[in-house]
Design a protein around this motif. Structure first.
Motif, PDB file in Angstrom:
ATOM      1  N   ILE A  19      59.646   0.292  20.209  1.00 34.33           N
ATOM      2  CA  ILE A  19      58.960   1.586  20.168  1.00 34.33           C
ATOM      3  C   ILE A  19      59.881   2.696  20.661  1.00 34.33           C
ATOM      4  N   SER A  38      47.500   9.959  20.264  1.00 29.75           N
ATOM      5  CA  SER A  38      47.881   8.608  19.881  1.00 29.75           C
ATOM      6  C   SER A  38      46.725   7.805  19.299  1.00 29.75           C
ATOM      7  N   LEU A  43      49.572   1.519  15.147  1.00 31.58           N
ATOM      8  CA  LEU A  43      50.924   1.024  15.405  1.00 31.58           C
ATOM      9  C   LEU A  43      51.144  -0.389  14.903  1.00 31.58           C
ATOM     10  N   VAL A  46      50.992  -4.722  19.014  1.00 30.34           N
ATOM     11  CA  VAL A  46      51.927  -4.295  20.060  1.00 30.34           C
ATOM     12  C   VAL A  46      51.923  -5.321  21.184  1.00 30.34           C
ATOM     13  N   VAL A  53      53.007   0.875  25.170  1.00 37.62           N
ATOM     14  CA  VAL A  53      53.212   2.194  24.562  1.00 37.62           C
ATOM     15  C   VAL A  53      53.487   3.239  25.641  1.00 37.62           C
TER      16      VAL A  53
END
Length: 274
Positions: A19, A38, A43, A46, A53
């Motif tokens: 990331i 966000s 994404l 993760v 993040v």
């Protein structure tokens, strides 16, 4: 289908380090002041979820950088306007009388996503004192950004958005979020003469005591923010937002001041005021 079965086997897992690499490729630099909106789900998978993040954002801007996220608490509002779900009319006076006062340390966010909700609890993070539209910040400029958040205009120049506007080089990062989440455009609304106003209310502490306080503020409206974003995307090279992927998320990065100024120009041309 189970969550595990839904994982795209062709993709490598997203990690803190991957990331960070993606953020730097997008244009995030050490020392940046970033206003981040966000969406964790965008994404992809993760490793470490929202914690990863948050750690990646902090690593990407480094010790001289600052991360800011909205920490809005829409439940601290006039219950007469609640719609999802509504409450019975007979409950309103009880809610006005008994709703706990907004507490920056305790009051949860609503609709901000898992990343923003975790970020506000980060040790060392600071949160502004507005009962409905607070912001959380961590880093070099955090204290000055969240200080003295005016009750009204809640998203005007005395707000964290106004502070960010005054910090040269502040950037907006849409981390898988769409333009309709871009709170910076609300600052453009607040700066336009003739914006309509409405009555609002919230439970807060005033002179050390819990009270329900009524106030007036602008009738902010994000309905056309996607159209403003589309206009930004049509700008020429060097003016339009940088666009790229962080994980599997489509992301944008642009200067906050330039974005607010462009939004104000669009609003004056396309909305009717006063």
């Amino acid at each position: 289908m189970s969550e595990q079965a839904a994982i795209d086997q062709s993709q490598l897992p997203n990690t803190v380090s991957s990331i960070v690499r993606d953020l730097h490729a997008l244009g995030v630099r050490e020392g940046d002041c970033l206003l981040v909106h966000s969406s964790l789900s965008s994404l992809g998978w993760v490793c470490g979820g929202p914690q990863a993040v948050v750690q990646a954002l902090l690593e990407a801007v480094g010790s001289e950088g600052t991360i800011v996220m909205p920490a809005h608490s829409g439940d601290w509002s006039d219950p007469a306007e609640w719609a999802h779900p509504p409450v019975p009319q007979a409950w309103l006076e009880t809610i006005y009388r008994e709703m706990p006062a907004f507490d920056p340390l305790l009051t949860p966010t609503r609709g901000m996503g898992r990343i923003a909700e975790l970020f506000r609890t980060l040790p060392g993070a600071l949160r502004s004192g507005h009962p409905q539209v607070s912001f959380s910040a961590y880093g070099k400029h955090a204290a000055s950004i969240v200080a003295d958040h005016a009750l009204t205009p809640q998203l005007g120049m005395p707000s964290p958005l106004g502070k960010l506007y005054g910090i040269g080089g502040t950037k907006v990062l849409l981390l898988g979020a769409l333009y309709d989440s871009c709170t910076a455009f609300h600052l453009a609304e607040a700066l336009i003469p003739g914006m309509p106003v409405k009555r609002m209310g919230a439970a807060l502490y005033e002179e050390g005591a819990r009270t329900w306080k009524w106030f007036e503020d602008f009738a902010y409206d994000s309905e056309d923010f996607v159209r403003i974003g589309a206009r930004l995307d049509e700008c020429g090279e060097g003016e339009r937002p940088a666009r790229g992927q962080v994980g599997q998320a489509d992301c944008r990065l642009f200067g906050l001041k330039a974005g607010v100024d462009a939004a104000g120009e669009w609003l004056r041309a396309n909305r009717s005021f006063g």
